[in-house]
Design an enzyme around this catalytic site. Structure first.
Site, PDB file in Angstrom:
ATOM      1  NE  ARG A   1      -5.391 -10.608  39.688  1.00 20.22           N
ATOM      2  CZ  ARG A   1      -4.121 -10.843  39.858  1.00 20.22           C
ATOM      3  NH1 ARG A   1      -3.715 -12.014  40.273  1.00 20.22           N
ATOM      4  NH2 ARG A   1      -3.257  -9.898  39.647  1.00 20.22           N
TER       5      ARG A   1
ATOM      6  NE  ARG B   1      -2.788 -18.282  39.619  1.00 19.71           N
ATOM      7  CZ  ARG B   1      -1.675 -17.697  39.999  1.00 19.71           C
ATOM      8  NH1 ARG B   1      -0.528 -18.267  39.776  1.00 19.71           N
ATOM      9  NH2 ARG B   1      -1.707 -16.535  40.614  1.00 19.71           N
TER      10      ARG B   1
ATOM     11  NE  ARG C   1      -5.297 -18.163  32.255  1.00 20.65           N
ATOM     12  CZ  ARG C   1      -4.187 -18.361  31.576  1.00 20.65           C
ATOM     13  NH1 ARG C   1      -4.243 -18.791  30.349  1.00 20.65           N
ATOM     14  NH2 ARG C   1      -3.017 -18.115  32.113  1.00 20.65           N
TER      15      ARG C   1
ATOM     16  CG  ASP D   1      -3.071  -8.877  33.593  1.00 16.46           C
ATOM     17  OD1 ASP D   1      -3.243  -9.545  34.625  1.00 16.46           O
ATOM     18  OD2 ASP D   1      -2.095  -8.105  33.452  1.00 16.46           O
TER      19      ASP D   1
ATOM     20  CE1 TYR E   1       4.255  -6.352  37.715  1.00 11.84           C
ATOM     21  CE2 TYR E   1       2.405  -4.855  37.484  1.00 11.84           C
ATOM     22  CZ  TYR E   1       3.007  -5.928  38.119  1.00 11.84           C
ATOM     23  OH  TYR E   1       2.365  -6.560  39.151  1.00 11.84           O
TER      24      TYR E   1
HETATM   25  O1  CP3 Z   1     -11.792 -12.005  36.098  1.00 16.22           O
HETATM   26  C1  CP3 Z   1     -11.324 -11.228  36.911  1.00 16.22           C
HETATM   27  O2  CP3 Z   1     -11.466 -11.350  38.106  1.00 16.22           O
HETATM   28  C2  CP3 Z   1     -10.460 -10.057  36.410  1.00 16.22           C
HETATM   29  C3  CP3 Z   1      -9.139 -10.490  36.389  1.00 16.22           C
HETATM   30  C4  CP3 Z   1      -7.892  -9.707  36.573  1.00 16.22           C
HETATM   31  C5  CP3 Z   1      -6.664 -10.287  36.180  1.00 16.22           C
HETATM   32  N1  CP3 Z   1      -5.689  -9.359  36.390  1.00 16.22           N
HETATM   33  C6  CP3 Z   1      -6.499 -11.630  35.607  1.00 16.22           C
HETATM   34  C7  CP3 Z   1      -5.289 -12.368  36.016  1.00 16.22           C
HETATM   35  C8  CP3 Z   1      -7.641  -8.425  37.071  1.00 16.22           C
HETATM   36  C9  CP3 Z   1      -8.613  -7.400  37.647  1.00 16.22           C
HETATM   37  C10 CP3 Z   1      -6.237  -8.229  36.949  1.00 16.22           C
HETATM   38  C11 CP3 Z   1      -5.549  -6.980  37.327  1.00 16.22           C
HETATM   39  C12 CP3 Z   1      -4.106  -7.035  37.591  1.00 16.22           C
HETATM   40  N2  CP3 Z   1      -3.118  -7.720  36.908  1.00 16.22           N
HETATM   41  C13 CP3 Z   1      -3.473  -6.246  38.577  1.00 16.22           C
HETATM   42  C14 CP3 Z   1      -4.177  -5.256  39.481  1.00 16.22           C
HETATM   43  C15 CP3 Z   1      -4.906  -5.956  40.580  1.00 16.22           C
HETATM   44  C16 CP3 Z   1      -4.001  -6.511  41.633  1.00 16.22           C
HETATM   45  O3  CP3 Z   1      -4.043  -7.723  41.821  1.00 16.22           O
HETATM   46  O4  CP3 Z   1      -3.299  -5.736  42.288  1.00 16.22           O
HETATM   47  C17 CP3 Z   1      -2.089  -6.520  38.526  1.00 16.22           C
HETATM   48  C18 CP3 Z   1      -1.035  -5.925  39.421  1.00 16.22           C
HETATM   49  C19 CP3 Z   1      -1.882  -7.438  37.468  1.00 16.22           C
HETATM   50  C20 CP3 Z   1      -0.602  -8.003  36.973  1.00 16.22           C
HETATM   51  C21 CP3 Z   1      -0.603  -9.476  37.131  1.00 16.22           C
HETATM   52  N3  CP3 Z   1      -1.214 -10.354  36.255  1.00 16.22           N
HETATM   53  C22 CP3 Z   1      -0.095 -10.236  38.229  1.00 16.22           C
HETATM   54  C23 CP3 Z   1       0.643  -9.680  39.399  1.00 16.22           C
HETATM   55  C24 CP3 Z   1      -0.435 -11.579  37.964  1.00 16.22           C
HETATM   56  C25 CP3 Z   1      -0.190 -12.787  38.848  1.00 16.22           C
HETATM   57  C26 CP3 Z   1       0.941 -13.642  38.424  1.00 16.22           C
HETATM   58  C27 CP3 Z   1       0.919 -14.951  39.193  1.00 16.22           C
HETATM   59  O5  CP3 Z   1       0.848 -15.986  38.535  1.00 16.22           O
HETATM   60  O6  CP3 Z   1       0.981 -14.905  40.433  1.00 16.22           O
HETATM   61  C28 CP3 Z   1      -1.118 -11.629  36.745  1.00 16.22           C
HETATM   62  C29 CP3 Z   1      -1.687 -12.822  36.099  1.00 16.22           C
HETATM   63  C30 CP3 Z   1      -3.149 -12.920  36.238  1.00 16.22           C
HETATM   64  N4  CP3 Z   1      -4.012 -11.967  35.774  1.00 16.22           N
HETATM   65  C31 CP3 Z   1      -3.895 -13.999  36.803  1.00 16.22           C
HETATM   66  C32 CP3 Z   1      -5.244 -13.656  36.642  1.00 16.22           C
HETATM   67  C33 CP3 Z   1      -6.431 -14.473  37.023  1.00 16.22           C
HETATM   68  C34 CP3 Z   1      -3.332 -15.305  37.413  1.00 16.22           C
HETATM   69  C35 CP3 Z   1      -2.503 -16.115  36.463  1.00 16.22           C
HETATM   70  C36 CP3 Z   1      -3.202 -16.880  35.379  1.00 16.22           C
HETATM   71  O7  CP3 Z   1      -4.375 -17.281  35.488  1.00 16.22           O
HETATM   72  O8  CP3 Z   1      -2.551 -17.137  34.385  1.00 16.22           O
END
Ligand code: CP3
Length: 322
Positions: A2, A6, A15, A51, A126
């Site tokens: 990522r 946040r 966001r 995502d 998931y």
């Molecule tokens: O711009 C970038 O950098 C790409 C962004 C990106 C996101 N998700 C955005 C996101 C990428 C590459 C992902 C992949 C993703 N999503 C994975 C594989 C990578 C990894 O981290 O292992 C997984 C397992 C997910 C599923 C997921 N989505 C999780 C576990 C979470 C976190 C939940 C939390 O709040 O802790 C998300 C939400 C998410 N996806 C966020 C971002 C930036 C953070 C929450 C938000 O901004 O709302």
């Protein structure tokens, strides 16, 4: 990993409280969020903001993402009929906004753009658990208890992921990353029998695209050799295995990406520098090392430390003889 997220105040502001999956359906916001980290840091590539759950939402899975928790699926996949509901992805119809954002990004970016998708095991976890899981108990329950259903689910997910990745390249993505974030929960034998055949079919669905594919997982030290056989020109390495040992495990015909512990970025700068130099020393200036974190940026990471890290790695690697 990522890039956006946040840890960036401008990201949090944009966001707001919306579900991230809604934000992913707004191409102009996707473009803006993808660009945000590049304005602060001299990064060598960009990853499209999306995502791994986006294509599942695209085929109608009732998924949302809870802040601080992760993806939640209201009707988990538990029986044959749940698997039958997972139809193949039709990218232009199911995820048009991501593709539009990629087209727009290619006009704005001066660095290569990476598209991505989740891998079948990680997505299955998931879907089956209904949310994030530490043990992946129900997932392994299906994997061990009903091989027919498991293989049907893996195949259905490959039929979602492959078109999704192909469409991203057709829209302009110049590299792909496949996130099998939770596959490190498996032993080598289960990986080989229950996951590898499906991952092989995933990778063979991408070969003719001619773009490099990064194959990433967390806690995969014991699986790296097998994962490399499965596919990917680049293997993503977390911080648990020293990068030179990881490289020996995947073979020197592959590139490696990694592998600084994201939590180190919260430590004093001297420690960040020491850990980074150790990784560069172990990579030995060889071709095919992509410096990166071993997993995503943690929300409390100071953005200035990340920017300083990028500059530090550039300075250190330029100084080295090729
Ligand atoms: O711009 C970038 O950098 C790409 C962004 C990106 C996101 N998700 C955005 C996101 C990428 C590459 C992902 C992949 C993703 N999503 C994975 C594989 C990578 C990894 O981290 O292992 C997984 C397992 C997910 C599923 C997921 N989505 C999780 C576990 C979470 C976190 C939940 C939390 O709040 O802790 C998300 C939400 C998410 N996806 C966020 C971002 C930036 C953070 C929450 C938000 O901004 O709302």
């Amino acid at each position: 990993m990522r890039q956006a997220g946040r840890y960036l105040p401008e990201y949090r502001k944009l966001r707001g409280d919306r579900d991230i999956l809604e934000t992913c359906k707004d191409p102009s916001q996707v473009v803006e969020i993808t660009m945000q980290p590049l304005r602060r840091m001299d990064l060598d590539a960009a990853i499209v903001f999306s995502d791994i759950m986006v294509p599942l939402a695209g085929v109608g899975v009732d998924v949302h993402i809870e802040p601080g928790r992760g993806p939640v699926v209201d009707t988990p996949v538990r029986a044959e009929r749940d698997i039958e509901r997972l139809r193949p992805l039709e990218p232009e119809q199911d995820v048009p906004e991501t593709l539009e954002a990629i087209r727009l990004l290619r006009e704005e970016l001066s660095v290569p753009l990476i598209g991505f998708a989740g891998a079948p095991f990680t997505l299955a976890s998931y879907l089956i658990e209904g949310g994030p899981s530490r043990t992946h108990e129900r997932t392994k329950g299906l994997m061990h208890g009903d091989h027919m259903a498991w293989d049907a689910l893996m195949r259905a997910l490959v039929a979602i992921v492959v078109p999704h990745l192909r469409a991203q390249v057709e829209a302009g993505a110049q590299a792909l990353q496949v996130f099998d974030s939770w596959v490190g929960a498996l032993d080598r034998d289960d990986y080989r029998r229950r996951v590898q055949p499906h991952m092989s079919s995933l990778f063979s669905g991408l070969v003719d695209l001619g773009v490099p594919v990064i194959h990433f997982g967390v806690g995969t030290g014991e699986l790296l050799g097998q994962m490399a056989i499965t596919g990917g020109q680049v293997l993503g390495i977390d911080w648990r295995v020293p990068i030179d040992e990881a490289w020996d495990r995947v073979g020197h015909d592959r590139a490696v990406q990694g592998n600084l512990d994201p939590a180190v970025l919260g430590a004093p700068w001297e420690m960040v520098e020491r850990k980074t130099l150790e990784i560069l020393r172990r990579a030995g200036g060889r071709d095919g090392h992509i410096f990166n974190l071993g997993h995503g940026v943690l929300p409390d990471t100071p953005p200035d430390v990340l920017a300083r890290l990028v500059d530090f790695v550039h300075a250190e690697t330029e100084r080295r003889p090729a």
